[in-house]
Design an enzyme around this catalytic site. Structure first.
Site: not given
Length: 254
Positions: A33, A148, A181, A183, A55-56, A14
């Site tokens: 990313d 999640y 989604v 993918g 790394d977020v 996405i």
């Protein structure tokens, strides 16, 4: 006029579709990313973009990325807090705490670090748009995917709160809630759910379509188009909203 756009988790899936949609209009785009190979591939294809490995969940790593962007652009117009992971699948009593923490950290803490930086710059300039990526799991129950669902509900709460907090400063905040989604990421989720439920991957795929009114999956481009609209002048009075891109999910229960 060219916009300055930051997208986390922007090298694949996405996030990459969102980046490519904005690049079509010759905007300035910066992505980060956690996957070095994906970042390298993105940078090769789009050398005009800023593309960094980050790394977020790392405050130091994200500060380095954001500082690089701020130095290059001296501001930002649109920020997409998109980075996220699917987390583990299984009954609550079977889940490992480390897996829970990682899911929460990537989806929630990563969004926090991203929005904190965006808010600072956007308040200084008196304008901006933030779009967070939640999920249909962020507005519905999701059996065997409690980490999640919890994380994505938190993203919705963050969206609603920041819209109120930042609105007086000319900053709009919205969330998108994609359904299933197509993918590689969804392929992994389907495999995990099939293992957790003890059924075939084909049965899991069929259940996603069965629970959707339009009987269809979503593409990354569908999501990117919605994000592009929300961040555009055409959506300049839309804030505090949670938009589902899912063909109307009726249930996530098997």
């Amino acid at each position: 006029m060219s916009k300055r756009i930051v997208i986390t988790g922007g090298a694949a899936g996405i996030g990459r579709a969102i980046a490519e949609r904005f690049l079509q209009d010759e905007n300035r785009v910066a992505i980060c990313d956690a996957d070095p190979s994906a970042v390298a591939a993105f940078q090769t294809l789009y050398p005009q973009a800023i593309a960094k490995v980050a790394d977020v969940t790392s405050e130091a790593g994200m500060e380095t990325f954001f500082n690089d962007v701020e130095t290059a652009w001296q501001g930002v117009d649109i920020v997409c807090a998109n980075a996220g992971i699917g987390g583990p699948a299984g009954g609550i009593e079977t889940l490992q705490y480390d897996d829970w923490q990682r899911c929460i950290a990537t989806n929630v803490h990563g969004s926090f670090l991203t929005c904190r930086w965006a808010a600072k710059l956007m308040k200084e300039q008196g304008s901006g748009a933030i779009v967070l990526t939640s999920s249909t799991a962020g507005i519905m129950g999701y059996p065997l995917r409690s980490p999640y669902a919890a994380a994505k509900w938190a993203v919705v709460g963050m969206t609603k709160t920041l819209a109120m907090e930042l609105g007086p400063h000319g900053i709009r905040v919205n969330a998108v809630c994609p359904g299933a989604v197509e993918g590689p990421r969804m392929d992994r989720i389907v495999a995990n759910e099939a293992a957790a439920r003890g059924v075939t991957e084909g049965e899991i795929r069929a259940s996603y379509v069965t629970g959707v009114s339009m009987k269809t999956w979503v593409t990354a481009q569908d999501v990117a188009n919605t994000v592009h609209f929300l961040a555009s002048q055409a959506g300049n009075k839309i804030s505090g909203q949670v938009l589902s891109i899912d063909g109307n999910t009726e249930t996530l229960a098997p």
